[in-house]
Design a protein around this motif. Structure first.
Motif, PDB file in Angstrom:
ATOM      1  N   LEU A 193       0.822  -1.213   0.000  1.00  0.00           N
ATOM      2  CA  LEU A 193       0.000   0.000   0.000  1.00  0.00           C
ATOM      3  C   LEU A 193       0.854   1.260   0.000  1.00  0.00           C
ATOM      4  O   LEU A 193       0.413   2.321  -0.444  1.00  0.00           O
ATOM      5  CB  LEU A 193      -0.928  -0.002   1.231  1.00  0.00           C
ATOM      6  N   GLU A 194       2.092   1.138   0.485  1.00  0.00           N
ATOM      7  CA  GLU A 194       2.952   2.320   0.604  1.00  0.00           C
ATOM      8  C   GLU A 194       3.320   2.927  -0.739  1.00  0.00           C
ATOM      9  O   GLU A 194       3.660   4.101  -0.806  1.00  0.00           O
ATOM     10  CB  GLU A 194       4.233   1.954   1.376  1.00  0.00           C
ATOM     11  N   VAL A 195       3.274   2.134  -1.809  1.00  0.00           N
ATOM     12  CA  VAL A 195       3.696   2.675  -3.109  1.00  0.00           C
ATOM     13  C   VAL A 195       2.522   3.238  -3.894  1.00  0.00           C
ATOM     14  O   VAL A 195       2.720   3.802  -4.974  1.00  0.00           O
ATOM     15  CB  VAL A 195       4.410   1.603  -3.958  1.00  0.00           C
ATOM     16  N   LEU A 196       1.308   3.087  -3.383  1.00  0.00           N
ATOM     17  CA  LEU A 196       0.125   3.564  -4.100  1.00  0.00           C
ATOM     18  C   LEU A 196      -0.261   4.948  -3.615  1.00  0.00           C
ATOM     19  O   LEU A 196      -0.344   5.196  -2.404  1.00  0.00           O
ATOM     20  CB  LEU A 196      -1.038   2.589  -3.913  1.00  0.00           C
ATOM     21  N   GLN A 197      -0.508   5.847  -4.568  1.00  0.00           N
ATOM     22  CA  GLN A 197      -0.871   7.216  -4.255  1.00  0.00           C
ATOM     23  C   GLN A 197      -2.232   7.555  -4.867  1.00  0.00           C
ATOM     24  O   GLN A 197      -2.629   6.954  -5.874  1.00  0.00           O
ATOM     25  CB  GLN A 197       0.195   8.180  -4.799  1.00  0.00           C
ATOM     26  N   PRO A 198      -2.938   8.535  -4.306  1.00  0.00           N
ATOM     27  CA  PRO A 198      -4.265   8.884  -4.837  1.00  0.00           C
ATOM     28  C   PRO A 198      -4.252   9.374  -6.277  1.00  0.00           C
ATOM     29  O   PRO A 198      -5.281   9.325  -6.946  1.00  0.00           O
ATOM     30  CB  PRO A 198      -4.728   9.992  -3.884  1.00  0.00           C
ATOM     31  N   PHE A 199      -3.091   9.832  -6.765  1.00  0.00           N
ATOM     32  CA  PHE A 199      -3.015  10.326  -8.146  1.00  0.00           C
ATOM     33  C   PHE A 199      -2.620   9.238  -9.139  1.00  0.00           C
ATOM     34  O   PHE A 199      -2.540   9.491 -10.340  1.00  0.00           O
ATOM     35  CB  PHE A 199      -2.031  11.503  -8.247  1.00  0.00           C
ATOM     36  N   HIS A 200      -2.371   8.033  -8.661  1.00  0.00           N
ATOM     37  CA  HIS A 200      -1.923   6.951  -9.530  1.00  0.00           C
ATOM     38  C   HIS A 200      -3.068   6.319 -10.319  1.00  0.00           C
ATOM     39  O   HIS A 200      -4.199   6.211  -9.837  1.00  0.00           O
ATOM     40  CB  HIS A 200      -1.267   5.825  -8.713  1.00  0.00           C
ATOM     41  N   ALA A 201      -2.738   5.879 -11.518  1.00  0.00           N
ATOM     42  CA  ALA A 201      -3.540   4.880 -12.218  1.00  0.00           C
ATOM     43  C   ALA A 201      -2.848   3.538 -11.987  1.00  0.00           C
ATOM     44  O   ALA A 201      -1.614   3.470 -11.953  1.00  0.00           O
ATOM     45  CB  ALA A 201      -3.623   5.188 -13.703  1.00  0.00           C
ATOM     46  N   LEU A 202      -3.624   2.493 -11.799  1.00  0.00           N
ATOM     47  CA  LEU A 202      -3.072   1.155 -11.581  1.00  0.00           C
ATOM     48  C   LEU A 202      -3.474   0.278 -12.757  1.00  0.00           C
ATOM     49  O   LEU A 202      -4.661  -0.008 -12.943  1.00  0.00           O
ATOM     50  CB  LEU A 202      -3.591   0.567 -10.275  1.00  0.00           C
ATOM     51  N   LEU A 203      -2.493  -0.117 -13.548  1.00  0.00           N
ATOM     52  CA  LEU A 203      -2.731  -1.037 -14.656  1.00  0.00           C
ATOM     53  C   LEU A 203      -2.353  -2.426 -14.172  1.00  0.00           C
ATOM     54  O   LEU A 203      -1.174  -2.729 -13.983  1.00  0.00           O
ATOM     55  CB  LEU A 203      -1.910  -0.635 -15.882  1.00  0.00           C
TER      56      LEU A 203
END
Length: 241
Positions: A193-203
């Motif tokens: 979870l630490e590498v995920l940010q609210p501005f990210h798109a996750l493919l």
């Protein structure tokens, strides 16, 4: 001649394990009322089918999982540029003088990125898939998390030079890189979870738990890549959607 007036041709789907790709392919064929009859065949050696595609009147053969061509490919098999680049084949099509091998998964990924992320910066997480690296070229820059610098550098070397980013080895390096990218390319394994940010798109190239969806702006699940892959298969067969 309109496709609905073509003679219906069988389309073999070769698999070693059940694949959601077949259901998606069959649904698209039925929805578009294409003159194709997809049918699944459990097969360990797709190359044994090469000499039969033309004589049996098959439209082609889809491989659920891409495979490297034989070490000594028969003269009747020729590879399209993307299959040569990836050294993998997942679609066989009868052609004048032989059989063409294509790599639709790579083309599907490239088209998905071109549609949703042209010029974005990406970070690859999970098992490295060097065969897909050349098809990340719509991105402006790709960085990678790897077990060693040499492993990550080999992956990035398959990208155009202008798109080669950084290799992250330690958790703090991964976190720092994650703040500088637009899209996370998740290929499986542990996802922090630490590498995920609210501005990210996750493919997501592999299934991801729904709990992670809330941590990012948007998620493109594996099914989205399947859609582009099916379109690539049908386009190669002469039926662009």
């Amino acid at each position: 001649m309109r496709p609905e007036y073509h003679k219906t041709r069988p389309l073999a789907f070769l698999y070693r394990a059940p694949s959601p790709l077949f259901d998606r392919l069959a649904a698209e064929v039925a929805t578009a009322r294409l003159p194709l009859f997809p049918y699944p065949v459990e097969a360990q050696d797709p190359w044994a089918l090469l000499s039969c595609l033309g004589p049996l009147g098959l439209a082609g053969a889809v491989l659920a999982e891409a495979m490297p061509p034989p070490e000594k490919p028969p003269l009747s098999l020729f590879l399209e540029p993307e299959a040569k680049e990836a050294r993998l084949v997942d679609l066989l099509l009868p052609r004048v003088g032989g059989v063409a091998g294509q790599y639709t998964e790579g083309l599907a990924l490239e088209r998905l990125l071109s549609t949703h992320f042209p010029g974005a910066k990406g970070l690859w997480l999970g098992p490295l898939r060097p065969s897909l690296a050349p098809f990340l070229r719509p991105l402006a820059q790709v960085s990678v998390v790897a077990g060693s610098f040499a492993e990550g550098d080999r992956f990035l070397s398959r990208l155009p030079e202008r798109a080669r980013g950084h290799v992250a080895l330690r958790p703090e390096e991964v976190r720092a890189l994650s703040l500088k990218v637009d899209v996370i390319l998740y290929a499986g394994g542990r996802l922090s979870l630490e590498v995920l940010q609210p501005f990210h798109a996750l493919l997501a190239l592999a299934p991801v738990e729904r709990g992670f969806w809330e941590r990012v702006q948007v998620v493109y699940p594996p099914e989205d890549l399947l859609v582009f892959r099916v379109r690539g298969v049908l386009e190669a067969l002469g039926y662009p959607l």
